[in-house]
Design a protein around this motif. Structure first.
Motif, PDB file in Angstrom:
ATOM      1  N   THR A   1      11.177  16.077  17.391  1.00  0.00           N
ATOM      2  CA  THR A   1      10.057  15.344  16.810  1.00  0.00           C
ATOM      3  C   THR A   1      10.350  13.861  16.856  1.00  0.00           C
ATOM      4  O   THR A   1      11.431  13.422  16.466  1.00  0.00           O
ATOM      5  CB  THR A   1       9.859  15.763  15.337  1.00  0.00           C
ATOM      6  OG1 THR A   1       9.639  17.166  15.285  1.00  0.00           O
ATOM      7  CG2 THR A   1       8.681  15.053  14.723  1.00  0.00           C
ATOM      8  N   LEU A   2       9.374  13.104  17.359  1.00  0.00           N
ATOM      9  CA  LEU A   2       9.524  11.651  17.390  1.00  0.00           C
ATOM     10  C   LEU A   2       8.802  11.022  16.208  1.00  0.00           C
ATOM     11  O   LEU A   2       7.737  11.487  15.802  1.00  0.00           O
ATOM     12  CB  LEU A   2       8.946  11.082  18.686  1.00  0.00           C
ATOM     13  CG  LEU A   2       9.726  11.399  19.961  1.00  0.00           C
ATOM     14  CD1 LEU A   2       8.953  10.908  21.176  1.00  0.00           C
ATOM     15  CD2 LEU A   2      11.105  10.749  19.900  1.00  0.00           C
ATOM     16  N   LEU A   3       9.374   9.958  15.689  1.00  0.00           N
ATOM     17  CA  LEU A   3       8.756   9.223  14.585  1.00  0.00           C
ATOM     18  C   LEU A   3       8.342   7.844  15.064  1.00  0.00           C
ATOM     19  O   LEU A   3       9.041   7.220  15.853  1.00  0.00           O
ATOM     20  CB  LEU A   3       9.757   9.061  13.445  1.00  0.00           C
ATOM     21  CG  LEU A   3      10.293  10.354  12.840  1.00  0.00           C
ATOM     22  CD1 LEU A   3      11.375  10.041  11.832  1.00  0.00           C
ATOM     23  CD2 LEU A   3       9.166  11.147  12.212  1.00  0.00           C
ATOM     24  N   HIS A   4       7.197   7.394  14.552  1.00  0.00           N
ATOM     25  CA  HIS A   4       6.815   5.995  14.793  1.00  0.00           C
ATOM     26  C   HIS A   4       5.977   5.516  13.623  1.00  0.00           C
ATOM     27  O   HIS A   4       5.366   6.315  12.917  1.00  0.00           O
ATOM     28  CB  HIS A   4       6.037   5.861  16.098  1.00  0.00           C
ATOM     29  CG  HIS A   4       4.781   6.661  16.127  1.00  0.00           C
ATOM     30  ND1 HIS A   4       3.575   6.159  15.717  1.00  0.00           N
ATOM     31  CD2 HIS A   4       4.554   7.950  16.474  1.00  0.00           C
ATOM     32  CE1 HIS A   4       2.654   7.113  15.831  1.00  0.00           C
ATOM     33  NE2 HIS A   4       3.209   8.208  16.276  1.00  0.00           N
ATOM     34  N   LEU A   5       5.946   4.203  13.424  1.00  0.00           N
ATOM     35  CA  LEU A   5       5.170   3.646  12.319  1.00  0.00           C
ATOM     36  C   LEU A   5       3.677   3.776  12.586  1.00  0.00           C
ATOM     37  O   LEU A   5       3.236   3.772  13.739  1.00  0.00           O
ATOM     38  CB  LEU A   5       5.511   2.164  12.130  1.00  0.00           C
ATOM     39  CG  LEU A   5       6.945   1.828  11.741  1.00  0.00           C
ATOM     40  CD1 LEU A   5       7.018   0.391  11.229  1.00  0.00           C
ATOM     41  CD2 LEU A   5       7.489   2.770  10.691  1.00  0.00           C
ATOM     42  N   THR A   6       2.902   3.852  11.524  1.00  0.00           N
ATOM     43  CA  THR A   6       1.447   3.827  11.648  1.00  0.00           C
ATOM     44  C   THR A   6       0.985   2.390  11.876  1.00  0.00           C
ATOM     45  O   THR A   6       1.720   1.439  11.586  1.00  0.00           O
ATOM     46  CB  THR A   6       0.785   4.324  10.351  1.00  0.00           C
ATOM     47  OG1 THR A   6       1.230   3.491   9.269  1.00  0.00           O
ATOM     48  CG2 THR A   6       1.165   5.762  10.060  1.00  0.00           C
TER      49      THR A   6
ATOM     50  N   LEU B   1      12.539   3.224   7.098  1.00  0.00           N
ATOM     51  CA  LEU B   1      11.383   2.542   7.687  1.00  0.00           C
ATOM     52  C   LEU B   1      11.817   1.495   8.700  1.00  0.00           C
ATOM     53  O   LEU B   1      11.322   1.455   9.836  1.00  0.00           O
ATOM     54  CB  LEU B   1      10.572   1.877   6.566  1.00  0.00           C
ATOM     55  CG  LEU B   1       9.530   0.843   6.969  1.00  0.00           C
ATOM     56  CD1 LEU B   1       8.404   1.490   7.746  1.00  0.00           C
ATOM     57  CD2 LEU B   1       8.985   0.114   5.741  1.00  0.00           C
ATOM     58  N   LEU B   2      12.787   0.663   8.316  1.00  0.00           N
ATOM     59  CA  LEU B   2      13.207  -0.418   9.209  1.00  0.00           C
ATOM     60  C   LEU B   2      13.925   0.110  10.441  1.00  0.00           C
ATOM     61  O   LEU B   2      13.840  -0.482  11.515  1.00  0.00           O
ATOM     62  CB  LEU B   2      14.085  -1.415   8.446  1.00  0.00           C
ATOM     63  CG  LEU B   2      13.354  -2.253   7.392  1.00  0.00           C
ATOM     64  CD1 LEU B   2      14.317  -3.139   6.630  1.00  0.00           C
ATOM     65  CD2 LEU B   2      12.247  -3.099   8.041  1.00  0.00           C
TER      66      LEU B   2
ATOM     67  N   PRO C   1       0.813  -1.223   0.000  1.00  0.00           N
ATOM     68  CA  PRO C   1       0.000   0.000   0.000  1.00  0.00           C
ATOM     69  C   PRO C   1       0.848   1.275   0.000  1.00  0.00           C
ATOM     70  O   PRO C   1       0.311   2.372   0.065  1.00  0.00           O
ATOM     71  CB  PRO C   1      -0.813  -0.116   1.286  1.00  0.00           C
ATOM     72  CG  PRO C   1      -0.061  -1.064   2.134  1.00  0.00           C
ATOM     73  CD  PRO C   1       0.699  -1.968   1.234  1.00  0.00           C
ATOM     74  N   PHE C   2       2.185   1.141  -0.061  1.00  0.00           N
ATOM     75  CA  PHE C   2       3.057   2.317  -0.152  1.00  0.00           C
ATOM     76  C   PHE C   2       4.291   1.949  -0.963  1.00  0.00           C
ATOM     77  O   PHE C   2       4.642   0.786  -1.069  1.00  0.00           O
ATOM     78  CB  PHE C   2       3.471   2.807   1.247  1.00  0.00           C
ATOM     79  CG  PHE C   2       3.733   1.717   2.241  1.00  0.00           C
ATOM     80  CD1 PHE C   2       2.759   1.349   3.138  1.00  0.00           C
ATOM     81  CD2 PHE C   2       4.959   1.059   2.277  1.00  0.00           C
ATOM     82  CE1 PHE C   2       2.984   0.325   4.069  1.00  0.00           C
ATOM     83  CE2 PHE C   2       5.201   0.042   3.199  1.00  0.00           C
ATOM     84  CZ  PHE C   2       4.207  -0.326   4.101  1.00  0.00           C
TER      85      PHE C   2
ATOM     86  N   GLY D   1       1.390   7.465   4.423  1.00  0.00           N
ATOM     87  CA  GLY D   1       0.766   6.797   5.568  1.00  0.00           C
ATOM     88  C   GLY D   1       1.623   5.731   6.219  1.00  0.00           C
ATOM     89  O   GLY D   1       1.098   4.834   6.882  1.00  0.00           O
ATOM     90  N   VAL D   2       2.930   5.794   6.032  1.00  0.00           N
ATOM     91  CA  VAL D   2       3.816   4.780   6.601  1.00  0.00           C
ATOM     92  C   VAL D   2       4.209   5.136   8.031  1.00  0.00           C
ATOM     93  O   VAL D   2       4.265   4.288   8.895  1.00  0.00           O
ATOM     94  CB  VAL D   2       5.091   4.613   5.757  1.00  0.00           C
ATOM     95  CG1 VAL D   2       6.001   3.562   6.357  1.00  0.00           C
ATOM     96  CG2 VAL D   2       4.731   4.256   4.327  1.00  0.00           C
TER      97      VAL D   2
END
Lengths: 155, 155
Positions: free
Chosen positions: A100-105, A50-51, A39-40, A86-87
DNA sequence: TATTGTTATACTCTATAACTATA
DNA sequence: TATAGTTATAGAGTATAACAATA
Protein backbone atom coordinates in the motif's frame (compact mmCIF):
# COMPACT_ATOMS: atom_id res chain seq x y z
CA UNK A 1 36.90 6.46 27.94
CA UNK A 2 37.32 3.96 30.73
CA UNK A 3 34.40 3.29 33.03
CA UNK A 4 34.63 4.62 36.57
CA UNK A 5 31.90 5.49 39.02
CA UNK A 6 32.58 9.17 38.36
CA UNK A 7 32.21 8.78 34.60
CA UNK A 8 29.05 6.79 35.14
CA UNK A 9 27.60 9.41 37.45
CA UNK A 10 28.28 12.16 34.91
CA UNK A 11 26.79 10.04 32.14
CA UNK A 12 23.61 9.48 34.15
CA UNK A 13 23.30 13.20 34.81
CA UNK A 14 23.70 14.05 31.14
CA UNK A 15 21.08 11.58 29.97
CA UNK A 16 18.74 12.47 32.81
CA UNK A 17 18.96 16.12 31.84
CA UNK A 18 18.40 15.23 28.21
CA UNK A 19 15.29 13.19 29.03
CA UNK A 20 13.93 15.97 31.21
CA UNK A 21 14.60 18.62 28.60
CA UNK A 22 12.98 16.54 25.89
CA UNK A 23 9.90 15.86 28.04
CA UNK A 24 9.58 19.54 28.72
CA UNK A 25 10.05 20.53 25.10
CA UNK A 26 7.62 17.93 23.84
CA UNK A 27 4.98 19.21 26.24
CA UNK A 28 5.39 22.74 24.95
CA UNK A 29 5.58 21.58 21.36
CA UNK A 30 2.39 19.54 21.52
CA UNK A 31 0.49 22.27 23.34
CA UNK A 32 1.42 24.75 20.65
CA UNK A 33 0.54 22.31 17.88
CA UNK A 34 -2.90 21.78 19.42
CA UNK A 35 -3.62 25.47 19.66
CA UNK A 36 -3.11 25.87 15.91
CA UNK A 37 -6.65 25.11 14.79
CA UNK A 38 -5.51 23.23 11.74
CA UNK A 39 -8.25 21.27 9.94
CA UNK A 40 -6.72 18.12 11.52
CA UNK A 41 -5.20 17.22 14.88
CA UNK A 42 -1.43 16.78 14.92
CA UNK A 43 0.34 15.10 17.80
CA UNK A 44 4.10 14.61 17.73
CA UNK A 45 4.01 11.10 16.28
CA UNK A 46 1.41 12.09 13.70
CA UNK A 47 3.42 15.09 12.59
CA UNK A 48 6.51 12.94 12.31
CA UNK A 49 4.68 10.48 10.07
CA UNK A 50 3.01 13.22 8.06
CA UNK A 51 6.32 14.93 7.30
CA UNK A 52 7.94 11.69 6.33
CA UNK A 53 5.20 10.93 3.82
CA UNK A 54 5.44 14.47 2.56
CA UNK A 55 9.20 14.27 2.01
CA UNK A 56 8.87 10.94 0.22
CA UNK A 57 5.86 12.09 -1.84
CA UNK A 58 4.73 8.49 -1.84
CA UNK A 59 5.91 5.65 0.36
CA UNK A 60 4.98 2.11 1.40
CA UNK A 61 3.64 1.52 4.88
CA UNK A 62 6.38 -1.00 5.23
CA UNK A 63 9.21 1.37 4.56
CA UNK A 64 7.54 4.04 6.62
CA UNK A 65 7.45 1.74 9.63
CA UNK A 66 11.15 1.09 9.42
CA UNK A 67 11.98 4.77 8.91
CA UNK A 68 9.86 5.74 11.90
CA UNK A 69 11.34 2.99 14.00
CA UNK A 70 7.98 1.43 14.83
CA UNK A 71 6.21 -1.79 13.88
CA UNK A 72 3.95 -2.00 10.82
CA UNK A 73 0.97 -2.49 13.11
CA UNK A 74 1.64 0.90 14.63
CA UNK A 75 1.73 2.53 11.22
CA UNK A 76 -1.64 0.97 10.40
CA UNK A 77 -3.01 2.59 13.55
CA UNK A 78 -1.57 6.03 12.86
CA UNK A 79 -2.54 5.95 9.20
CA UNK A 80 -6.10 4.96 10.10
CA UNK A 81 -6.38 8.10 12.21
CA UNK A 82 -4.76 10.38 9.65
CA UNK A 83 -6.85 8.99 6.83
CA UNK A 84 -9.99 9.53 8.93
CA UNK A 85 -8.89 13.15 9.37
CA UNK A 86 -8.36 13.57 5.64
CA UNK A 87 -4.61 14.09 5.91
CA UNK A 88 -3.45 11.21 3.76
CA UNK A 89 -4.67 8.45 1.50
CA UNK A 90 -3.91 4.82 0.84
CA UNK A 91 -3.54 3.64 -2.73
CA UNK A 92 -2.63 0.16 -3.94
CA UNK A 93 0.94 -0.17 -5.16
CA UNK A 94 0.75 -1.05 -8.87
CA UNK A 95 4.08 -2.89 -8.65
CA UNK A 96 3.14 -5.16 -5.79
CA UNK A 97 -0.44 -5.95 -5.02
CA UNK A 98 0.36 -6.79 -1.41
CA UNK A 99 1.69 -3.31 -0.76
CA UNK A 100 0.00 0.00 0.00
CA UNK A 101 1.30 3.41 -0.96
CA UNK A 102 0.62 6.52 1.09
CA UNK A 103 0.42 10.09 -0.11
CA UNK A 104 -0.89 13.36 1.27
CA UNK A 105 -4.31 14.65 0.29
CA UNK A 106 -4.70 17.92 -1.65
CA UNK A 107 -5.99 19.42 1.55
CA UNK A 108 -2.93 18.43 3.55
CA UNK A 109 -0.62 19.62 0.78
CA UNK A 110 -2.28 23.02 0.95
CA UNK A 111 -1.70 23.18 4.71
CA UNK A 112 1.84 21.84 4.75
CA UNK A 113 3.61 25.15 4.17
CA UNK A 114 1.79 26.65 7.09
CA UNK A 115 2.55 23.62 9.25
CA UNK A 116 6.24 23.86 8.42
CA UNK A 117 6.32 27.58 9.10
CA UNK A 118 4.64 27.17 12.45
CA UNK A 119 7.01 24.34 13.25
CA UNK A 120 9.91 26.72 12.64
CA UNK A 121 8.39 29.38 14.84
CA UNK A 122 7.68 26.96 17.68
CA UNK A 123 11.19 25.52 17.48
CA UNK A 124 12.79 28.92 17.36
CA UNK A 125 10.78 29.99 20.38
CA UNK A 126 11.78 26.92 22.36
CA UNK A 127 15.42 27.64 21.56
CA UNK A 128 15.16 31.30 22.48
CA UNK A 129 17.88 30.97 25.14
CA UNK A 130 20.34 29.69 22.55
CA UNK A 131 22.54 31.80 20.30
CA UNK A 132 23.11 30.67 16.72
CA UNK A 133 26.49 29.31 17.73
CA UNK A 134 25.04 27.36 20.64
CA UNK A 135 22.42 25.85 18.38
CA UNK A 136 25.09 24.70 16.00
CA UNK A 137 27.18 23.26 18.81
CA UNK A 138 24.18 21.44 20.27
CA UNK A 139 23.41 20.01 16.84
CA UNK A 140 26.98 18.81 16.45
CA UNK A 141 27.00 17.16 19.87
CA UNK A 142 23.66 15.44 19.33
CA UNK A 143 24.92 14.10 16.02
CA UNK A 144 27.51 12.12 17.92
CA UNK A 145 24.80 9.79 19.18
CA UNK A 146 24.43 8.52 15.63
CA UNK A 147 28.11 8.26 14.81
CA UNK A 148 29.31 4.92 13.55
CA UNK A 149 25.80 3.81 12.78
CA UNK A 150 25.19 1.53 9.83
CA UNK A 151 23.11 2.61 6.84
CA UNK A 152 20.72 5.52 6.99
CA UNK A 153 19.41 5.56 10.49
CA UNK A 154 16.34 7.72 10.20
CA UNK A 155 14.20 7.98 13.31
CA UNK B 1 17.91 36.32 18.15
CA UNK B 2 15.51 37.60 15.54
CA UNK B 3 13.28 35.14 13.74
CA UNK B 4 14.11 34.42 10.11
CA UNK B 5 13.32 31.40 7.99
CA UNK B 6 16.96 30.34 8.28
CA UNK B 7 16.95 30.51 12.07
CA UNK B 8 13.68 28.62 12.11
CA UNK B 9 15.04 25.92 9.84
CA UNK B 10 18.09 25.45 12.05
CA UNK B 11 15.93 25.37 15.17
CA UNK B 12 13.71 22.67 13.65
CA UNK B 13 16.76 20.61 12.76
CA UNK B 14 18.18 20.87 16.26
CA UNK B 15 14.96 19.82 17.97
CA UNK B 16 14.30 17.11 15.41
CA UNK B 17 17.74 15.68 16.04
CA UNK B 18 17.20 15.91 19.78
CA UNK B 19 13.89 14.06 19.56
CA UNK B 20 15.41 11.38 17.37
CA UNK B 21 18.40 10.94 19.63
CA UNK B 22 16.21 10.71 22.71
CA UNK B 23 13.91 8.16 21.07
CA UNK B 24 16.89 6.10 20.12
CA UNK B 25 18.48 6.33 23.54
CA UNK B 26 15.26 5.51 25.34
CA UNK B 27 14.86 2.40 23.20
CA UNK B 28 18.33 1.21 24.12
CA UNK B 29 17.89 2.20 27.73
CA UNK B 30 14.62 0.34 28.18
CA UNK B 31 15.90 -2.74 26.40
CA UNK B 32 18.88 -2.88 28.69
CA UNK B 33 16.73 -2.30 31.75
CA UNK B 34 14.49 -5.19 30.75
CA UNK B 35 17.37 -7.58 30.27
CA UNK B 36 18.49 -7.02 33.86
CA UNK B 37 16.35 -9.70 35.48
CA UNK B 38 15.62 -7.57 38.48
CA UNK B 39 12.91 -8.93 40.78
CA UNK B 40 10.61 -6.23 39.33
CA UNK B 41 10.02 -4.71 35.90
CA UNK B 42 11.35 -1.20 35.39
CA UNK B 43 10.24 0.93 32.48
CA UNK B 44 11.54 4.47 32.09
CA UNK B 45 8.63 6.15 33.87
CA UNK B 46 8.70 3.58 36.67
CA UNK B 47 12.42 4.04 37.21
CA UNK B 48 11.97 7.79 37.28
CA UNK B 49 9.30 7.49 39.95
CA UNK B 50 11.24 4.89 41.91
CA UNK B 51 14.36 7.05 42.06
CA UNK B 52 12.38 10.07 43.12
CA UNK B 53 10.82 8.20 46.01
CA UNK B 54 14.24 6.83 46.89
CA UNK B 55 15.84 10.28 46.96
CA UNK B 56 13.03 11.69 49.08
CA UNK B 57 12.96 8.65 51.41
CA UNK B 58 9.29 9.32 51.89
CA UNK B 59 7.02 11.55 49.84
CA UNK B 60 3.32 12.29 49.27
CA UNK B 61 1.71 11.13 46.05
CA UNK B 62 0.69 14.69 45.59
CA UNK B 63 4.15 16.14 45.66
CA UNK B 64 5.45 13.27 43.60
CA UNK B 65 2.96 14.05 40.85
CA UNK B 66 4.09 17.63 40.63
CA UNK B 67 7.77 16.68 40.69
CA UNK B 68 7.23 14.15 37.92
CA UNK B 69 5.19 16.58 35.88
CA UNK B 70 2.17 14.27 35.68
CA UNK B 71 -1.33 14.29 37.14
CA UNK B 72 -2.10 12.63 40.48
CA UNK B 73 -4.22 10.06 38.67
CA UNK B 74 -1.13 8.95 36.75
CA UNK B 75 0.82 8.52 39.97
CA UNK B 76 -1.96 6.33 41.35
CA UNK B 77 -1.60 4.15 38.27
CA UNK B 78 2.18 3.84 38.44
CA UNK B 79 2.18 3.30 42.20
CA UNK B 80 -0.45 0.56 41.87
CA UNK B 81 1.89 -1.31 39.53
CA UNK B 82 5.00 -0.75 41.61
CA UNK B 83 3.22 -1.73 44.81
CA UNK B 84 1.98 -4.90 43.11
CA UNK B 85 5.58 -5.66 42.16
CA UNK B 86 6.73 -5.12 45.76
CA UNK B 87 8.85 -2.09 44.94
CA UNK B 88 7.17 0.46 47.17
CA UNK B 89 4.50 0.82 49.82
CA UNK B 90 1.75 3.24 50.72
CA UNK B 91 1.39 4.35 54.32
CA UNK B 92 -1.08 6.88 55.72
CA UNK B 93 0.42 10.26 56.50
CA UNK B 94 0.08 10.74 60.28
CA UNK B 95 -0.07 14.53 59.84
CA UNK B 96 -2.92 14.54 57.34
CA UNK B 97 -5.31 11.68 57.09
CA UNK B 98 -6.20 12.53 53.49
CA UNK B 99 -2.62 12.07 52.36
CA UNK B 100 -0.60 8.98 51.50
CA UNK B 101 3.14 8.61 51.96
CA UNK B 102 5.26 6.43 49.72
CA UNK B 103 8.49 4.67 50.61
CA UNK B 104 10.57 1.88 49.09
CA UNK B 105 10.30 -1.66 50.40
CA UNK B 106 13.25 -3.41 52.08
CA UNK B 107 13.54 -5.45 48.95
CA UNK B 108 13.77 -2.45 46.65
CA UNK B 109 16.26 -0.78 48.98
CA UNK B 110 18.46 -3.84 48.71
CA UNK B 111 18.33 -3.68 44.91
CA UNK B 112 18.75 0.05 44.53
CA UNK B 113 22.54 0.12 44.60
CA UNK B 114 22.63 -2.40 41.81
CA UNK B 115 20.01 -0.48 39.85
CA UNK B 116 22.02 2.72 40.18
CA UNK B 117 25.23 1.00 39.17
CA UNK B 118 23.63 -0.53 36.12
CA UNK B 119 22.10 2.81 35.26
CA UNK B 120 25.59 4.31 35.28
CA UNK B 121 26.94 1.56 33.06
CA UNK B 122 24.10 1.84 30.57
CA UNK B 123 24.44 5.62 30.44
CA UNK B 124 28.19 5.45 30.06
CA UNK B 125 27.81 2.96 27.25
CA UNK B 126 25.28 5.12 25.43
CA UNK B 127 27.68 8.04 25.69
CA UNK B 128 30.65 6.03 24.52
CA UNK B 129 31.25 8.36 21.55
CA UNK B 130 31.58 11.34 23.89
CA UNK B 131 34.74 12.47 25.65
CA UNK B 132 34.48 13.78 29.20
CA UNK B 133 34.68 17.31 27.87
CA UNK B 134 31.92 16.71 25.34
CA UNK B 135 29.70 15.29 28.05
CA UNK B 136 30.23 18.37 30.14
CA UNK B 137 29.53 20.65 27.19
CA UNK B 138 26.36 18.75 26.32
CA UNK B 139 25.23 19.02 29.92
CA UNK B 140 25.85 22.76 29.92
CA UNK B 141 23.94 23.26 26.69
CA UNK B 142 20.98 21.17 27.80
CA UNK B 143 20.82 23.20 31.02
CA UNK B 144 19.99 26.24 28.95
CA UNK B 145 16.54 24.84 28.25
CA UNK B 146 15.72 25.41 31.92
CA UNK B 147 17.28 28.83 32.22
CA UNK B 148 15.04 31.55 33.56
CA UNK B 149 12.58 29.04 34.91
CA UNK B 150 10.73 29.84 38.14
CA UNK B 151 11.15 27.72 41.28
CA UNK B 152 12.66 24.29 41.22
CA UNK B 153 11.62 22.79 37.97
CA UNK B 154 12.17 19.10 38.49
CA UNK B 155 11.00 16.86 35.67
C1' DT C 1 8.19 -20.08 1.63
C1' DA C 2 8.50 -15.18 2.61
C1' DT C 3 6.46 -10.66 2.75
C1' DT C 4 2.65 -6.92 3.19
C1' DG C 5 -0.61 -5.21 5.78
C1' DT C 6 -4.68 -6.35 8.43
C1' DT C 7 -7.82 -8.14 12.40
C1' DA C 8 -7.84 -9.30 17.15
C1' DT C 9 -6.09 -8.30 21.36
C1' DA C 10 -3.50 -6.13 25.02
C1' DC C 11 -0.33 -3.21 27.72
C1' DT C 12 1.65 1.33 29.35
C1' DC C 13 1.33 6.04 30.07
C1' DT C 14 -1.44 9.60 30.25
C1' DA C 15 -5.70 12.34 31.14
C1' DT C 16 -10.59 14.37 32.76
C1' DA C 17 -14.54 14.11 35.69
C1' DA C 18 -17.05 12.70 39.56
C1' DC C 19 -16.71 11.21 44.23
C1' DT C 20 -15.03 10.20 49.27
C1' DA C 21 -12.75 11.34 53.16
C1' DT C 22 -10.67 14.68 55.45
C1' DA C 23 -8.97 19.54 56.42
C1' DT D 1 -15.02 25.36 50.75
C1' DA D 2 -10.62 23.26 49.36
C1' DT D 3 -7.43 19.37 49.05
C1' DA D 4 -5.67 14.27 48.61
C1' DG D 5 -6.31 10.45 46.39
C1' DT D 6 -9.55 7.25 44.49
C1' DT D 7 -13.05 4.96 41.05
C1' DA D 8 -14.75 5.16 36.44
C1' DT D 9 -13.67 5.92 31.98
C1' DA D 10 -11.09 7.06 27.88
C1' DG D 11 -7.58 7.91 24.35
C1' DA D 12 -2.89 7.75 22.21
C1' DG D 13 0.94 5.08 21.12
C1' DT D 14 2.93 0.95 21.08
C1' DA D 15 3.33 -4.21 20.63
C1' DT D 16 2.66 -9.56 19.54
C1' DA D 17 0.30 -13.24 17.16
C1' DA D 18 -2.52 -15.20 13.72
C1' DC D 19 -4.16 -14.60 9.16
C1' DA D 20 -5.23 -13.42 4.08
C1' DA D 21 -3.50 -12.05 -0.15
C1' DT D 22 0.22 -11.96 -2.99
C1' DA D 23 5.08 -12.63 -4.38
Amino acid sequence: MEFTKENGALAVEVLDLMFRATRHIQHEYEMKLESLSLPFQLSGPRLRLLLMVWRAEKIRMNELASKLGVKPRTVTELVDALERDGVLQRTPDPDDRRATLLHLTEDALNQITRVRMVQMQISDEILQNFTAEERTRLHALLSKFFEGMEFDFVY
